[in-house]
Motif scaffolding. Structure first.
Motif, mmCIF file in Angstrom:
data_model
loop_
_atom_site.group_PDB
_atom_site.id
_atom_site.type_symbol
_atom_site.label_atom_id
_atom_site.label_comp_id
_atom_site.label_asym_id
_atom_site.label_seq_id
_atom_site.Cartn_x
_atom_site.Cartn_y
_atom_site.Cartn_z
ATOM 1 N N ALA A 37 2.205 0.510 51.380
ATOM 2 C CA ALA A 37 0.850 0.411 50.845
ATOM 3 C C ALA A 37 0.708 -0.723 49.842
ATOM 4 O O ALA A 37 -0.359 -1.308 49.692
ATOM 5 C CB ALA A 37 0.462 1.740 50.188
ATOM 6 N N SER A 38 1.774 -1.068 49.156
ATOM 7 C CA SER A 38 1.722 -2.092 48.109
ATOM 8 C C SER A 38 2.638 -3.253 48.473
ATOM 9 O O SER A 38 3.831 -3.041 48.748
ATOM 10 C CB SER A 38 2.139 -1.502 46.757
ATOM 11 O OG SER A 38 2.322 -2.506 45.789
ATOM 12 N N ARG A 39 2.080 -4.473 48.475
ATOM 13 C CA ARG A 39 2.893 -5.662 48.750
ATOM 14 C C ARG A 39 3.925 -5.873 47.639
ATOM 15 O O ARG A 39 5.048 -6.310 47.894
ATOM 16 C CB ARG A 39 1.988 -6.882 48.876
ATOM 17 C CG ARG A 39 2.723 -8.181 49.219
ATOM 18 C CD ARG A 39 1.755 -9.337 49.338
ATOM 19 N NE ARG A 39 2.436 -10.581 49.640
ATOM 20 C CZ ARG A 39 2.744 -11.000 50.857
ATOM 21 N NH1 ARG A 39 2.449 -10.239 51.895
ATOM 22 N NH2 ARG A 39 3.360 -12.152 51.060
ATOM 23 N N SER A 40 3.545 -5.567 46.397
ATOM 24 C CA SER A 40 4.474 -5.727 45.278
ATOM 25 C C SER A 40 5.672 -4.786 45.412
ATOM 26 O O SER A 40 6.821 -5.187 45.195
ATOM 27 C CB SER A 40 3.745 -5.474 43.954
ATOM 28 O OG SER A 40 4.639 -5.544 42.862
ATOM 29 N N ASP A 41 5.396 -3.518 45.776
ATOM 30 C CA ASP A 41 6.495 -2.569 45.967
ATOM 31 C C ASP A 41 7.397 -3.017 47.102
ATOM 32 O O ASP A 41 8.629 -2.885 47.026
ATOM 33 C CB ASP A 41 5.946 -1.173 46.262
ATOM 34 C CG ASP A 41 5.256 -0.560 45.053
ATOM 35 O OD1 ASP A 41 5.461 -1.079 43.936
ATOM 36 O OD2 ASP A 41 4.506 0.416 45.236
ATOM 37 N N PHE A 42 6.802 -3.531 48.172
ATOM 38 C CA PHE A 42 7.572 -4.028 49.317
ATOM 39 C C PHE A 42 8.471 -5.191 48.894
ATOM 40 O O PHE A 42 9.655 -5.242 49.249
ATOM 41 C CB PHE A 42 6.595 -4.456 50.410
ATOM 42 C CG PHE A 42 7.246 -5.031 51.635
ATOM 43 C CD1 PHE A 42 8.121 -4.296 52.400
ATOM 44 C CD2 PHE A 42 6.969 -6.341 52.028
ATOM 45 C CE1 PHE A 42 8.719 -4.823 53.531
ATOM 46 C CE2 PHE A 42 7.557 -6.889 53.146
ATOM 47 C CZ PHE A 42 8.432 -6.127 53.910
ATOM 48 N N TYR A 43 7.917 -6.120 48.091
ATOM 49 C CA TYR A 43 8.692 -7.286 47.607
ATOM 50 C C TYR A 43 9.886 -6.843 46.774
ATOM 51 O O TYR A 43 11.027 -7.261 47.004
ATOM 52 C CB TYR A 43 7.773 -8.194 46.795
ATOM 53 C CG TYR A 43 8.468 -9.351 46.112
ATOM 54 C CD1 TYR A 43 8.546 -10.594 46.729
ATOM 55 C CD2 TYR A 43 9.038 -9.204 44.852
ATOM 56 C CE1 TYR A 43 9.179 -11.666 46.101
ATOM 57 C CE2 TYR A 43 9.669 -10.260 44.218
ATOM 58 C CZ TYR A 43 9.736 -11.492 44.843
ATOM 59 O OH TYR A 43 10.369 -12.537 44.227
ATOM 60 N N TRP A 44 9.633 -5.964 45.794
ATOM 61 C CA TRP A 44 10.709 -5.596 44.874
ATOM 62 C C TRP A 44 11.723 -4.664 45.508
ATOM 63 O O TRP A 44 12.894 -4.634 45.092
ATOM 64 C CB TRP A 44 10.121 -4.990 43.603
ATOM 65 C CG TRP A 44 9.441 -6.014 42.754
ATOM 66 C CD1 TRP A 44 8.120 -6.135 42.503
ATOM 67 C CD2 TRP A 44 10.082 -7.096 42.063
ATOM 68 N NE1 TRP A 44 7.870 -7.225 41.698
ATOM 69 C CE2 TRP A 44 9.055 -7.833 41.410
ATOM 70 C CE3 TRP A 44 11.400 -7.522 41.933
ATOM 71 C CZ2 TRP A 44 9.331 -8.959 40.647
ATOM 72 C CZ3 TRP A 44 11.674 -8.645 41.171
ATOM 73 C CH2 TRP A 44 10.654 -9.356 40.530
ATOM 74 N N ALA A 45 11.322 -3.914 46.506
ATOM 75 C CA ALA A 45 12.288 -3.088 47.234
ATOM 76 C C ALA A 45 13.296 -3.972 47.964
ATOM 77 O O ALA A 45 14.516 -3.743 47.920
ATOM 78 C CB ALA A 45 11.567 -2.166 48.217
ATOM 79 N N LEU A 46 12.785 -5.008 48.637
ATOM 80 C CA LEU A 46 13.688 -5.944 49.314
ATOM 81 C C LEU A 46 14.508 -6.753 48.312
ATOM 82 O O LEU A 46 15.694 -7.022 48.532
ATOM 83 C CB LEU A 46 12.877 -6.891 50.210
ATOM 84 C CG LEU A 46 12.174 -6.250 51.401
ATOM 85 C CD1 LEU A 46 11.443 -7.317 52.225
ATOM 86 C CD2 LEU A 46 13.171 -5.513 52.280
#
Length: 409
Positions: free
Chosen positions: A50-59
């Motif tokens: 749902a969140s591009r920021s969460d996706f970025y920091w997870a990777l």
């Protein structure tokens, strides 16, 4: 991808997307293996899409394990996942479009990242390939071109080759005379203790005089390396150089600084360069930030100078001289540092430019207190440094006076 969206088909498609992204990172020089891909899939499933920021920091949390890898990951992420609706498309099981043209408002992409992404692009069927013949009779060899190429413009493959060459680079230092003696049958001085030992072995009879001479050995080497944002392009290669030097000789002390000073000598003593740099990355907290050269030199002069600068040590100061504090207190600390060592060598990557002029306050404050002023932007510059340090000669570099006058004027 959580809840009802986490179907086997969606999970397979997500893994395929992340596998292509990890392959691009690996080709660009990041150590990303199959285990990292599986961890990345689990991390993305945990945070959702749902969140591009969460996706970025997870990777980022899974695929980046050193500070110097963050910039390359950031560039790769925004190129590979550049479509703002990419997360919705992933939910619809659509593969992303990989393009290598940087956006107009983005900085120039790293060369090794561009090569990596070009390598992942599929070939167009039916397109004829044009063969170009090049007459290489008067061109330099690949090794010679690599040695003269700027670290900032190297591709991922060239970076790997340069690191391999740095691992074999020796840094011989001209030996200096110490206060200790060693046995020498033709030495200029008589060795009373050695003579008495000879007489005792012969039962007290007269024996030939033992002689001795002063011992010589390379001086200690101290490396102070700037890891601020303006030095990011070079600090990675310089750390490989520092690791090679540390494992090539004894009495080498290494420090890095940005806004604070950190001793990394113990970490660089690991034989495996990847283990050593991972340890350095964990120990240093001020990567790619501002530069406070005066503060760092003050900390070194107060805490470390008397411990590591004995017996005529040579100091390599690696920085571009761009100081956040506008040179405040830098001249005094540089003067004290200069008086505490045998030779202070300043390596500056900005010196590679033909139009370089000592205009910044930090550079003007440092120049009067160094013995040698050299460029450090490619393999040739590091090799010439090794050659200069292995020769006996004048303490101050010929031609340095011109730089000092220009800085003063």
């Amino acid at each position: 991808m959580t809840g009802s969206d986490a179907t086997p088909a969606n999970r397979d498609r997500l893994a395929l997307n992340l596998m292509h992204f990890a392959r691009a990172l690996r080709a660009a020089g990041l150590p990303v293996g199959p285990g990292k891909v599986l961890q990345a899939v689990e991390a993305v499933e945990a945070v959702g899409l749902a969140s591009r920021s969460d996706f970025y920091w997870a990777l980022h949390a899974v695929l980046v394990n050193r500070h110097d890898q963050s910039e390359l990951f950031d560039q790769a992420f925004h190129v590979f996942w550049r479509n703002p609706d990419i997360l919705k498309k992933m939910m619809a099981m659509m593969l992303p479009t990989v393009r290598t043209e940087p956006a107009p408002d983005k900085p120039e992409m790293a060369q090794r990242l561009a090569d990596a992404l070009h390598g992942t692009a599929p070939e167009v069927e039916g397109k004829e390939k044009t063969e170009i013949e090049i007459d290489a009779t008067f061109t330099m060899s690949a090794a010679e071109r690599l040695q003269a190429k700027d670290f900032e413009t190297m591709s991922a493959e060239e970076m790997a080759q340069a690191k391999s060459m740095l691992a074999r680079l020796a840094l011989p230092l001209a030996e200096v005379t110490t206060r200790r003696y060693q046995p020498d049958p033709h030495g200029p001085r008589v060795d009373p203790r050695g003579t008495l030992r000879r007489m005792l072995r012969s039962g007290g009879d007269l024996a030939d005089l033992a002689r001795k001479r002063k011992r010589t050995r390379p001086p200690p080497l101290v490396v102070l390396c700037d890891i601020s944002g303006s030095m990011t392009r070079y600090s990675r290669m310089i750390l490989h150089f520092m690791h090679a030097v540390t494992n090539d000789r004894d009495r080498v002390h290494s420090f890095v600084f940005g806004t604070r000073l950190t001793n990394i000598t113990r970490h660089l003593r690991h034989k495996d360069v990847d283990v050593a740099l991972d340890a350095v990355s964990s120990a240093v907290a001020d990567w790619s930030g501002g530069t406070r050269i005066g503060t760092a030199l003050r900390a070194f002069n107060r805490q470390w100078a008397r411990r590591v600068l004995g017996q005529g040590a040579i100091i390599l100061l690696i920085t571009d001289g761009l100081d956040r504090d506008a040179g405040e207190g830098l001249a005094e600390e540089a003067e004290r540092l200069h008086k505490s060592c045998r030779r202070l060598v300043w390596l500056n990557p900005l010196l590679r430019w033909e139009g370089f002029a000592p205009k910044s306050s930090g550079i003007r404050a440092l120049l009067p207190h160094v013995d040698d002023f050299r460029a450090t932007h490619n393999l040739n510059s590091l090799a010439s440094l090794a050659d200069a340090l292995s020769r006996q000669g004048a303490r101050r570099q010929p031609g340095l006076r011109r730089w000092v006058k220009e800085a003063a004027g």
